[in-house]
Design a protein around this motif. Structure first.
Motif, short mmCIF file in Angstrom:
data_model
loop_
_atom_site.label_atom_id
_atom_site.label_comp_id
_atom_site.label_asym_id
_atom_site.label_seq_id
_atom_site.Cartn_x
_atom_site.Cartn_y
_atom_site.Cartn_z
N VAL A 72 0.86 -1.18 0.00
CA VAL A 72 0.00 0.00 0.00
C VAL A 72 0.90 1.22 0.00
O VAL A 72 1.83 1.32 0.79
N ALA A 73 0.61 2.14 -0.90
CA ALA A 73 1.32 3.42 -0.93
C ALA A 73 0.29 4.54 -0.90
O ALA A 73 -0.68 4.51 -1.66
N ASN A 74 0.48 5.48 0.00
CA ASN A 74 -0.36 6.68 0.07
C ASN A 74 0.30 7.68 -0.87
O ASN A 74 1.44 8.09 -0.65
N VAL A 75 -0.38 8.04 -1.95
CA VAL A 75 0.25 8.81 -3.03
C VAL A 75 -0.52 10.10 -3.34
O VAL A 75 -1.61 10.33 -2.82
N THR A 76 0.07 10.89 -4.22
CA THR A 76 -0.57 12.12 -4.69
C THR A 76 -1.58 11.78 -5.78
O THR A 76 -1.61 10.65 -6.30
N ARG A 77 -2.38 12.74 -6.18
CA ARG A 77 -3.36 12.53 -7.26
C ARG A 77 -2.65 12.14 -8.55
O ARG A 77 -3.08 11.22 -9.25
N GLU A 78 -1.56 12.81 -8.87
CA GLU A 78 -0.83 12.51 -10.11
C GLU A 78 -0.27 11.08 -10.08
O GLU A 78 -0.36 10.35 -11.07
N GLU A 79 0.30 10.69 -8.94
CA GLU A 79 0.84 9.32 -8.81
C GLU A 79 -0.29 8.29 -8.90
O GLU A 79 -0.11 7.22 -9.49
N TYR A 80 -1.44 8.62 -8.36
CA TYR A 80 -2.62 7.74 -8.44
C TYR A 80 -3.07 7.60 -9.89
O TYR A 80 -3.26 6.49 -10.39
N ASP A 81 -3.23 8.73 -10.58
CA ASP A 81 -3.70 8.71 -11.97
C ASP A 81 -2.75 7.95 -12.88
O ASP A 81 -3.18 7.24 -13.79
N ASN A 82 -1.44 8.10 -12.64
CA ASN A 82 -0.43 7.49 -13.51
C ASN A 82 0.09 6.15 -12.99
O ASN A 82 0.96 5.55 -13.62
N CYS A 83 -0.43 5.69 -11.84
CA CYS A 83 0.07 4.46 -11.21
C CYS A 83 1.59 4.49 -11.08
O CYS A 83 2.30 3.53 -11.40
N THR A 84 2.10 5.61 -10.60
CA THR A 84 3.54 5.81 -10.43
C THR A 84 4.06 4.88 -9.35
O THR A 84 3.51 4.80 -8.25
N LYS A 85 5.13 4.17 -9.65
CA LYS A 85 5.74 3.25 -8.68
C LYS A 85 6.61 4.06 -7.72
O LYS A 85 7.77 4.31 -7.99
N VAL A 86 6.03 4.45 -6.61
CA VAL A 86 6.76 5.21 -5.60
C VAL A 86 7.52 4.25 -4.70
O VAL A 86 7.17 3.08 -4.56
N SER A 87 8.58 4.76 -4.10
CA SER A 87 9.39 3.90 -3.22
C SER A 87 8.91 3.95 -1.78
O SER A 87 9.29 3.11 -0.97
N SER A 88 8.08 4.91 -1.45
CA SER A 88 7.63 5.05 -0.05
C SER A 88 6.31 4.31 0.16
O SER A 88 5.25 4.90 0.19
N VAL A 89 6.41 2.98 0.29
CA VAL A 89 5.22 2.18 0.56
C VAL A 89 5.05 2.03 2.06
O VAL A 89 6.03 2.08 2.82
N LEU A 90 3.83 1.87 2.49
CA LEU A 90 3.53 1.68 3.91
C LEU A 90 3.83 0.24 4.28
O LEU A 90 3.52 -0.69 3.53
#
Length: 165
Positions: A72-90
């Motif tokens: 689970v990653a709590n992300v920004t709207r842009e990261e949500y829309d683009n399914c950006t693979k962020v490194s800060s997962v919960l």
């Protein structure tokens, strides 16, 4: 002596009624019985449909439960829309509790960053409302608190003499 018990009980009830009891926080299991997953049979809008009609408030807890490899990653709207693979997962094994801050208000976005899970619909956007109206730091005491204080003074001035008899 026994006569004083009823008025004191009434006083306590009246004070609690004036102050208002704090709303109990709700725990939401994300996705209901399906949990937090991205199997092929779930449509891209599954979590949107699941969240529709629910009222999320500050103080509530989001419980993400899954089997297999997910996160689970709590992300920004842009990261949500683009399914950006962020490194800060919960962090969480096969379950994660995400308590919404008491003063939470606005949009919150969550995705799974494993493989193409987000693109397959494992993403959640919710609107969180503040459980109580926010007051500015310089605001005066609420009318409810003032009313409760007035009622306390009024009732205690009536009850104390009765208890003394």
């Amino acid at each position: 002596m026994g006569r004083g018990v009823v008025p004191v009980d009434c006083l306590v009830v009246a004070i609690l009624a004036c102050l208002g009891a704090a709303a109990a926080a709700t725990e939401y299991v994300i996705g209901g019985s399906r949990g937090w997953t991205a199997p092929p049979n779930i449509t891209a809008g599954y979590y949107t449909e699941w969240a529709a009609g629910k009222t999320f408030a500050g103080g509530d807890t989001l419980k993400f439960v899954w089997n297999g490899t997910h996160n689970v990653a709590n992300v920004t709207r842009e990261e949500y829309d683009n399914c950006t693979k962020v490194s800060s997962v919960l962090e969480g094994g096969e379950m994660l509790d995400f308590p919404l801050p008491a003063n939470a208000n606005g949009l919150y976005y969550f995705i799974c960053t494993v493989d193409s899970h987000c693109q397959n619909g494992q993403k959640l956007a919710i609107t969180v409302i503040s459980p109580t109206p926010t007051e500015s730091p310089n605001s005066s005491p609420s009318s409810t608190a003032i009313g409760a204080l007035f009622m306390l003074v009024l009732l205690s001035s009536s009850i104390v003499p009765m208890l003394m008899n």
